[in-house]
Design an enzyme around this catalytic site. Structure first.
Site, mmCIF file in Angstrom:
data_model
loop_
_atom_site.group_PDB
_atom_site.id
_atom_site.type_symbol
_atom_site.label_atom_id
_atom_site.label_comp_id
_atom_site.label_asym_id
_atom_site.label_seq_id
_atom_site.Cartn_x
_atom_site.Cartn_y
_atom_site.Cartn_z
ATOM 1 N N SER A 43 58.911 51.571 57.182
ATOM 2 C CA SER A 43 59.426 52.758 57.850
ATOM 3 C C SER A 43 58.227 53.562 58.345
ATOM 4 O O SER A 43 57.712 54.441 57.665
ATOM 5 C CB SER A 43 60.259 53.594 56.856
ATOM 6 O OG SER A 43 60.673 54.806 57.445
ATOM 7 N N HIS A 155 64.614 50.088 53.507
ATOM 8 C CA HIS A 155 64.114 49.413 52.310
ATOM 9 C C HIS A 155 65.184 48.566 51.626
ATOM 10 O O HIS A 155 64.872 47.763 50.754
ATOM 11 C CB HIS A 155 63.561 50.432 51.322
ATOM 12 C CG HIS A 155 62.293 51.069 51.785
ATOM 13 N ND1 HIS A 155 61.678 52.093 51.106
ATOM 14 C CD2 HIS A 155 61.516 50.815 52.866
ATOM 15 C CE1 HIS A 155 60.581 52.457 51.760
ATOM 16 N NE2 HIS A 155 60.468 51.691 52.831
ATOM 17 N N GLU A 165 65.216 56.755 49.993
ATOM 18 C CA GLU A 165 64.671 56.830 48.643
ATOM 19 C C GLU A 165 65.353 57.936 47.838
ATOM 20 O O GLU A 165 65.424 59.079 48.294
ATOM 21 C CB GLU A 165 63.160 57.100 48.676
ATOM 22 C CG GLU A 165 62.359 56.035 49.386
ATOM 23 C CD GLU A 165 60.884 56.372 49.432
ATOM 24 O OE1 GLU A 165 60.455 57.280 48.698
ATOM 25 O OE2 GLU A 165 60.160 55.735 50.217
ATOM 26 N N GLU A 206 60.310 48.701 47.208
ATOM 27 C CA GLU A 206 59.535 49.584 46.343
ATOM 28 C C GLU A 206 60.010 49.578 44.896
ATOM 29 O O GLU A 206 59.666 50.458 44.115
ATOM 30 C CB GLU A 206 59.531 51.001 46.925
ATOM 31 C CG GLU A 206 58.880 51.035 48.300
ATOM 32 C CD GLU A 206 58.811 52.409 48.913
ATOM 33 O OE1 GLU A 206 59.324 53.364 48.291
ATOM 34 O OE2 GLU A 206 58.248 52.540 50.011
ATOM 35 N N ASP A 243 64.164 61.095 49.963
ATOM 36 C CA ASP A 243 63.485 60.835 51.236
ATOM 37 C C ASP A 243 64.462 60.084 52.132
ATOM 38 O O ASP A 243 64.586 58.866 52.050
ATOM 39 C CB ASP A 243 62.215 60.005 51.009
ATOM 40 C CG ASP A 243 61.595 59.531 52.320
ATOM 41 O OD1 ASP A 243 61.976 60.043 53.390
ATOM 42 O OD2 ASP A 243 60.723 58.641 52.279
ATOM 43 N N GLU A 286 61.958 65.008 51.471
ATOM 44 C CA GLU A 286 60.958 64.463 52.394
ATOM 45 C C GLU A 286 61.640 63.902 53.629
ATOM 46 O O GLU A 286 62.672 63.238 53.534
ATOM 47 C CB GLU A 286 60.162 63.361 51.684
ATOM 48 C CG GLU A 286 59.165 62.641 52.572
ATOM 49 C CD GLU A 286 58.630 61.375 51.918
ATOM 50 O OE1 GLU A 286 58.210 60.464 52.664
ATOM 51 O OE2 GLU A 286 58.641 61.274 50.677
ATOM 52 N N ASP A 313 56.498 63.720 56.521
ATOM 53 C CA ASP A 313 55.797 62.437 56.536
ATOM 54 C C ASP A 313 55.626 61.978 57.982
ATOM 55 O O ASP A 313 54.579 62.174 58.589
ATOM 56 C CB ASP A 313 56.569 61.418 55.720
ATOM 57 C CG ASP A 313 55.952 60.014 55.760
ATOM 58 O OD1 ASP A 313 54.792 59.885 56.187
ATOM 59 O OD2 ASP A 313 56.636 59.043 55.376
ATOM 60 N N LYS A 338 49.231 59.581 53.440
ATOM 61 C CA LYS A 338 49.117 58.123 53.421
ATOM 62 C C LYS A 338 47.835 57.740 54.170
ATOM 63 O O LYS A 338 47.769 57.891 55.404
ATOM 64 C CB LYS A 338 50.316 57.469 54.110
ATOM 65 C CG LYS A 338 51.649 57.693 53.413
ATOM 66 C CD LYS A 338 52.779 57.117 54.254
ATOM 67 C CE LYS A 338 54.130 57.259 53.556
ATOM 68 N NZ LYS A 338 55.250 56.813 54.435
ATOM 69 N N HIS A 366 52.241 55.687 48.460
ATOM 70 C CA HIS A 366 52.059 54.262 48.746
ATOM 71 C C HIS A 366 52.751 53.911 50.060
ATOM 72 O O HIS A 366 53.293 54.769 50.746
ATOM 73 C CB HIS A 366 52.648 53.425 47.603
ATOM 74 C CG HIS A 366 54.140 53.621 47.455
ATOM 75 N ND1 HIS A 366 54.939 52.771 46.737
ATOM 76 C CD2 HIS A 366 54.981 54.578 47.948
ATOM 77 C CE1 HIS A 366 56.197 53.178 46.786
ATOM 78 N NE2 HIS A 366 56.242 54.270 47.514
ATOM 79 N N LYS A 389 53.746 59.482 44.850
ATOM 80 C CA LYS A 389 54.906 58.625 45.101
ATOM 81 C C LYS A 389 54.413 57.190 45.247
ATOM 82 O O LYS A 389 53.712 56.866 46.206
ATOM 83 C CB LYS A 389 55.621 59.079 46.382
ATOM 84 C CG LYS A 389 56.916 58.347 46.634
ATOM 85 C CD LYS A 389 57.667 58.942 47.813
ATOM 86 C CE LYS A 389 57.136 58.404 49.122
ATOM 87 N NZ LYS A 389 58.099 58.611 50.235
#
Length: 429
Positions: A43, A155, A165, A206, A243, A286, A313, A338, A366, A389
């Site tokens: 993503s 994901h 998430e 994840e 998220d 997020e 993000d 990141k 991550h 995270k």
């Protein structure tokens, strides 16, 4: 000069999804070595620095031979003989060598691999732990782990929740070691509850579970139950974070939520989030809106920024220019960090410092395609970000970051501090 760079060598390895990525070894004049490997996101924001891929028949076009060659030829030629302790100068040299605004010539994956490997070589040459080398004598605070225990969206291949998430944060733990235990226990209880309810307990990129839930709030309900069954108090000892990765379901000015069977504008999304915050102990949101929905972000922060942490993000992509705009327009109160979004260690540190200068929070993260490199664990202690995270307590590439934090906490001994509830703003500060 013992810390002069003697050799730089890159190779193509595989990440946690079985896709190629770049690994770099840097060797100094005195024989000291440092290595690093570069993660990759699924993503990804459209404003991120360019991850250079070969686009040939190899690995379905995902090979990184070109990026590896850029390290072994152009970058190596440019930095051989430079002092590994001159991190900012080395990073600037690579940025200038690339000469593009988004590192599209050499590739952010090539440049970052070298940048991080140089930092490790410098730390090893100074006989210092990486976190202490980067952060100095005052780097002693362990982060709150943000465990992503239910995956959705990209994901989970869109087989369940729209929200990418669903996370838990054990803010009430006395130290990192106990926070890791609490999160792991809740994770295993959640697995049992999902299995008993007839849902799959397969895991996503994840490490979080990917049940085919019919509504997004069902994930929150399962997690609340798991926290209580595990013996902890939701909202007091353990809080929630989400998220949505909203850019992934944003199209033609609307947010398309398949599990809700709705198409919503920004105002409706904000009201939905507000209702969730009122009903669940959510302390962090997020990417609640899309990466270029600046006006929507302003309204989101106005509505919820005094209650919870609003983290950008994809809208910021660890880029100081975009973060500066966000600060000016009051679009958030925190930024996700990141390193591979921007491409050098120096620029990553600059992003954290800019956030702190605006009294914002910063959360290191991550990527979904990870390696066993634990650099970000050291980095989050070094920069005192207070929360990290890095996935569920599952899958070796996620666990290695948590294990490295255990090692750091042990190394620090009595000087170690745990960020705890003080760092999740502002509901429980």
């Amino acid at each position: 000069m013992k810390t002069a760079i003697r050799s730089v060598h890159a190779r193509e390895i595989l990440d946690s999804r079985g896709n190629p990525t770049v690994e770099v070894d840097v060797t100094l004049k005195d024989g000291t070595r440092g290595h690093a490997s570069v993660p990759s996101g699924a993503s990804t924001g459209i404003h991120e620095a360019v991850e250079l891929r070969d686009h040939t028949f190899r690995y379905g076009g995902a090979g990184v031979v070109h990026a590896v060659n850029h390290v072994n030829i152009e970058i190596a030629d440019a930095i051989l003989g430079m002092d590994a302790l001159s991190q900012a100068l080395i990073d600037r040299t690579m940025i200038d060598l690339d000469g593009t605004p988004n590192k599209s010539k050499l590739g952010a994956n090539a440049i970052l691999g070298v940048s991080l490997a140089v930092a490790r070589a410098g730390a090893n040459a100074c006989n210092m732990p990486l976190f202490r080398y980067l952060g100095g004598a005052y780097a002693c605070r362990l982060p709150v782990p943000m465990f992503n225990i239910i995956n959705g969206g990209v994901h989970a291949n869109w087989q369940g929740a729209d929200i990418q998430e669903f996370m838990i944060a054990p803010v009430g733990a006395p130290n990192f070691k106990e926070a890791l235990r609490w999160g792991t226990e809740i994770y295993h209880v959640l697995k049992k509850l999902l299995h008993e309810a007839g849902y799959s307990v397969n895991v996503g990129d994840e490490g979080g579970f990917v049940p085919a839930l019919k509504r997004n709030t069902h994930a929150l309900d399962f997690i609340m139950n798991a926290i209580e069954v595990a013996g902890y108090r939701p909202g007091e000892e353990v809080v929630l974070a989400i998220d949505p990765a909203s850019s992934s379901f944003y199209k033609d000015g609307l947010y398309h939520l398949q599990t809700e069977n709705r198409k919503m504008d920004a105002a409706e999304m904000i009201e939905m989030y507000a209702s969730w915050v009122a009903s669940y102990p959510i302390s962090l949101l997020e990417d609640g809106l899309a990466q270029d929905d600046w006006a929507g972000w302003q309204h989101l922060n106005e509505k919820l920024g005094h209650q919870i942490e609003i983290v950008g993000d994809d809208i910021f992509v660890t880029n100081v220019d975009r973060i500066a705009r966000g600060i000016k327009e009051n679009t958030a109160n925190a930024v996700l960090i990141k390193p591979n979004q921007i491409g050098t260690l120096t620029q990553t540190i600059d992003a954290v410092r800019m956030a702190y200068g605006a009294d914002w929070c910063a959360m290191v993260s991550h990527r979904s395609g990870e390696t066993v490199d634990s650099f970000i664990a050291d980095f989050t202690v070094a920069l005192d970000t207070g929360h990290l995270k890095t996935g569920a307590p599952c899958r070796g590439e996620r666990i290695e970051k948590y294990n490295q934090l255990l090692r750091i906490e042990e190394w620090l001994g009595e000087s170690a501090h745990f960020a705890g509830r003080r760092n999740v703003l502002p509901r429980i500060s």
